[in-house]
Design a protein around this motif. Sequence first.
Motif, PDB file in Angstrom:
ATOM      1  N   SER A   1       6.398  -7.209  -2.308  1.00 54.93           N
ATOM      2  CA  SER A   1       7.734  -6.929  -2.846  1.00 54.93           C
ATOM      3  C   SER A   1       7.733  -5.648  -3.678  1.00 54.93           C
ATOM      4  O   SER A   1       8.699  -4.873  -3.653  1.00 54.93           O
ATOM      5  CB  SER A   1       8.233  -8.105  -3.696  1.00 54.93           C
ATOM      6  N   TYR A   2       6.650  -5.382  -4.388  1.00 50.95           N
ATOM      7  CA  TYR A   2       6.574  -4.177  -5.213  1.00 50.95           C
ATOM      8  C   TYR A   2       6.564  -2.906  -4.360  1.00 50.95           C
ATOM      9  O   TYR A   2       7.144  -1.894  -4.746  1.00 50.95           O
ATOM     10  CB  TYR A   2       5.324  -4.213  -6.092  1.00 50.95           C
ATOM     11  N   ILE A   3       5.902  -2.962  -3.203  1.00 54.81           N
ATOM     12  CA  ILE A   3       5.901  -1.794  -2.314  1.00 54.81           C
ATOM     13  C   ILE A   3       7.288  -1.588  -1.720  1.00 54.81           C
ATOM     14  O   ILE A   3       7.811  -0.467  -1.681  1.00 54.81           O
ATOM     15  CB  ILE A   3       4.864  -1.955  -1.191  1.00 54.81           C
ATOM     16  N   LEU A   4       7.903  -2.654  -1.257  1.00 48.06           N
ATOM     17  CA  LEU A   4       9.198  -2.535  -0.585  1.00 48.06           C
ATOM     18  C   LEU A   4      10.317  -2.113  -1.524  1.00 48.06           C
ATOM     19  O   LEU A   4      11.238  -1.402  -1.114  1.00 48.06           O
ATOM     20  CB  LEU A   4       9.553  -3.864   0.096  1.00 48.06           C
ATOM     21  N   ASN A   5      10.263  -2.539  -2.795  1.00 49.04           N
ATOM     22  CA  ASN A   5      11.347  -2.148  -3.705  1.00 49.04           C
ATOM     23  C   ASN A   5      11.049  -0.856  -4.460  1.00 49.04           C
ATOM     24  O   ASN A   5      11.837  -0.416  -5.296  1.00 49.04           O
ATOM     25  CB  ASN A   5      11.689  -3.275  -4.687  1.00 49.04           C
ATOM     26  N   GLY A   6       9.888  -0.239  -4.164  1.00 53.71           N
ATOM     27  CA  GLY A   6       9.583   1.054  -4.747  1.00 53.71           C
ATOM     28  C   GLY A   6       8.906   1.019  -6.104  1.00 53.71           C
ATOM     29  O   GLY A   6       8.668   2.065  -6.707  1.00 53.71           O
ATOM     30  N   THR A   7       8.559  -0.184  -6.595  1.00 55.45           N
ATOM     31  CA  THR A   7       7.860  -0.281  -7.880  1.00 55.45           C
ATOM     32  C   THR A   7       6.498   0.394  -7.805  1.00 55.45           C
ATOM     33  O   THR A   7       6.063   1.051  -8.750  1.00 55.45           O
ATOM     34  CB  THR A   7       7.684  -1.752  -8.301  1.00 55.45           C
ATOM     35  N   ILE A   8       5.809   0.220  -6.665  1.00 57.84           N
ATOM     36  CA  ILE A   8       4.533   0.906  -6.449  1.00 57.84           C
ATOM     37  C   ILE A   8       4.598   1.661  -5.123  1.00 57.84           C
ATOM     38  O   ILE A   8       5.379   1.327  -4.237  1.00 57.84           O
ATOM     39  CB  ILE A   8       3.330  -0.063  -6.454  1.00 57.84           C
ATOM     40  N   ASP A   9       3.754   2.678  -5.006  1.00 56.37           N
ATOM     41  CA  ASP A   9       3.693   3.481  -3.780  1.00 56.37           C
ATOM     42  C   ASP A   9       2.596   2.995  -2.839  1.00 56.37           C
ATOM     43  O   ASP A   9       2.712   3.136  -1.621  1.00 56.37           O
ATOM     44  CB  ASP A   9       3.419   4.951  -4.122  1.00 56.37           C
ATOM     45  N   ILE A  10       1.520   2.445  -3.408  1.00 53.93           N
ATOM     46  CA  ILE A  10       0.343   2.137  -2.605  1.00 53.93           C
ATOM     47  C   ILE A  10      -0.459   1.023  -3.264  1.00 53.93           C
ATOM     48  O   ILE A  10      -0.408   0.841  -4.486  1.00 53.93           O
ATOM     49  CB  ILE A  10      -0.538   3.403  -2.435  1.00 53.93           C
ATOM     50  N   CYS A  11      -1.192   0.263  -2.443  1.00 57.17           N
ATOM     51  CA  CYS A  11      -2.076  -0.774  -2.955  1.00 57.17           C
ATOM     52  C   CYS A  11      -3.211  -0.976  -1.962  1.00 57.17           C
ATOM     53  O   CYS A  11      -3.264  -0.320  -0.923  1.00 57.17           O
ATOM     54  CB  CYS A  11      -1.320  -2.095  -3.167  1.00 57.17           C
ATOM     55  N   LEU A  12      -4.113  -1.888  -2.255  1.00 57.47           N
ATOM     56  CA  LEU A  12      -5.180  -2.277  -1.341  1.00 57.47           C
ATOM     57  C   LEU A  12      -4.959  -3.720  -0.931  1.00 57.47           C
ATOM     58  O   LEU A  12      -4.671  -4.574  -1.764  1.00 57.47           O
ATOM     59  CB  LEU A  12      -6.561  -2.146  -2.009  1.00 57.47           C
ATOM     60  N   LYS A  13      -5.094  -3.984   0.378  1.00 62.55           N
ATOM     61  CA  LYS A  13      -4.924  -5.343   0.885  1.00 62.55           C
ATOM     62  C   LYS A  13      -6.036  -5.654   1.881  1.00 62.55           C
ATOM     63  O   LYS A  13      -6.475  -4.775   2.616  1.00 62.55           O
ATOM     64  CB  LYS A  13      -3.556  -5.513   1.553  1.00 62.55           C
ATOM     65  N   SER A  14      -6.442  -6.932   1.908  1.00 60.03           N
ATOM     66  CA  SER A  14      -7.539  -7.319   2.801  1.00 60.03           C
ATOM     67  C   SER A  14      -7.080  -8.190   3.959  1.00 60.03           C
ATOM     68  O   SER A  14      -7.894  -8.710   4.699  1.00 60.03           O
ATOM     69  CB  SER A  14      -8.631  -8.061   2.012  1.00 60.03           C
ATOM     70  N   GLU A  15      -5.781  -8.347   4.107  1.00 50.81           N
ATOM     71  CA  GLU A  15      -5.264  -9.153   5.204  1.00 50.81           C
ATOM     72  C   GLU A  15      -4.814  -8.258   6.355  1.00 50.81           C
ATOM     73  O   GLU A  15      -4.841  -7.034   6.250  1.00 50.81           O
ATOM     74  CB  GLU A  15      -4.085  -9.994   4.710  1.00 50.81           C
ATOM     75  N   LYS A  16      -4.407  -8.873   7.449  1.00 53.48           N
ATOM     76  CA  LYS A  16      -3.919  -8.094   8.585  1.00 53.48           C
ATOM     77  C   LYS A  16      -2.633  -7.388   8.205  1.00 53.48           C
ATOM     78  O   LYS A  16      -1.703  -7.997   7.691  1.00 53.48           O
ATOM     79  CB  LYS A  16      -3.688  -9.007   9.792  1.00 53.48           C
ATOM     80  N   ILE A  17      -2.567  -6.073   8.440  1.00 50.55           N
ATOM     81  CA  ILE A  17      -1.416  -5.274   8.026  1.00 50.55           C
ATOM     82  C   ILE A  17      -0.440  -5.116   9.195  1.00 50.55           C
ATOM     83  O   ILE A  17      -0.823  -4.712  10.291  1.00 50.55           O
ATOM     84  CB  ILE A  17      -1.864  -3.873   7.550  1.00 50.55           C
ATOM     85  N   LYS A  18       0.820  -5.444   8.963  1.00 49.69           N
ATOM     86  CA  LYS A  18       1.840  -5.280  10.001  1.00 49.69           C
ATOM     87  C   LYS A  18       3.146  -4.833   9.364  1.00 49.69           C
ATOM     88  O   LYS A  18       3.310  -4.883   8.141  1.00 49.69           O
ATOM     89  CB  LYS A  18       2.030  -6.590  10.778  1.00 49.69           C
ATOM     90  N   ASP A  19       4.078  -4.363  10.195  1.00 46.84           N
ATOM     91  CA  ASP A  19       5.373  -3.875   9.744  1.00 46.84           C
ATOM     92  C   ASP A  19       6.047  -4.926   8.859  1.00 46.84           C
ATOM     93  O   ASP A  19       5.967  -6.118   9.170  1.00 46.84           O
ATOM     94  CB  ASP A  19       6.252  -3.574  10.976  1.00 46.84           C
ATOM     95  N   PRO A  20       6.644  -4.543   7.716  1.00 44.53           N
ATOM     96  CA  PRO A  20       7.052  -3.194   7.294  1.00 44.53           C
ATOM     97  C   PRO A  20       6.004  -2.430   6.479  1.00 44.53           C
ATOM     98  O   PRO A  20       6.356  -1.591   5.651  1.00 44.53           O
ATOM     99  CB  PRO A  20       8.283  -3.496   6.438  1.00 44.53           C
ATOM    100  N   PHE A  21       4.717  -2.742   6.686  1.00 47.08           N
ATOM    101  CA  PHE A  21       3.647  -2.037   5.982  1.00 47.08           C
ATOM    102  C   PHE A  21       2.783  -1.282   6.994  1.00 47.08           C
ATOM    103  O   PHE A  21       2.814  -1.575   8.186  1.00 47.08           O
ATOM    104  CB  PHE A  21       2.794  -3.018   5.180  1.00 47.08           C
TER     105      PHE A  21
END
Length: 317
Positions: A133-153
Amino acid sequence: MYNEMIYIYTIYEEGSFSKAAKKLYLTQSALSMAVQRIENNLNTILLDRTKRPLSLTLAGEAYIKKYLEISRLEKELLKELDDLSNLNKGELSFGGSQYILSYILLPVFYVFKKKYPHIKLNIIECSSDLLNSYILNGTIDICLKSEKIKDPFINHGLAFRDTLILAVPKAFIELFNLPKIYFTKEKLLDSTYLSFKNLPLEYLEKLPLIILSKGNNLYEITKKIATEHNLNLNIILEISQLVTALHLSSVGLGATLTTNILASKTFDNDLVYYKIDSLLTDRKFYFVTKSKGYLPKATLKFIEIAQDILNSNNRML
């Protein structure tokens, strides 16, 4: 019109005309007249004044939604314009857990800030369940994730990898008759722990466990291990931060899944560690942003610096 939208949003955010007027440096009567003019022009009511705090009507909800979209587009425009000044100004917001921010990216933040001192770096500590939610609403620009990445990311490449291991208070070895196949921090540092045998998974049922709370990647992994091997775990506590869980384990409260990186950087001598027999213990973290919208040059430079530093660190693990 954009300034008028700020009036409505501030009233919605503050919950009253008086608080909003104070924040906007207006008199309450001037703000009330401005809102009445906006509603008259739109021929609709945006704010339900019968409730305390004030709430939005359905039309008000649609109005605020469009304001947030316009605000996001304005931020993207400003970031594009900032790029024209060769990173002499601008902003970069990074979100992550205490583990990621303090134990993985600390040298990256230092090098980035030293190289681009005029870029305002915002570091936002949060649990992993808030990152989307923080990426989508513009609170943050970037992060690290260890799960499978799919749209809208979108995935911008590997950041680092770690291995999950079980941290156990030394007193538990005798108390729960654990096998002598544990290793210490020293074995982690010289990587000789890799040759140790795995702890039989049935011991996970015997030990009191501290796990990460729902919404964290490690919570999902713990539950999957339990399901795959039909384990009835003795969970005594759920914690939102990996670092806190390890500290609680170090005072003898329970065993906990932690990472080889975190364990190797702690100074506690009251813990021993076990390897766990599961493919789920090998994790890969990726740089993630939203897939749509402008990607600022500062974000690309951050990824470039981070990959260089983290790749060097991974080779030393």
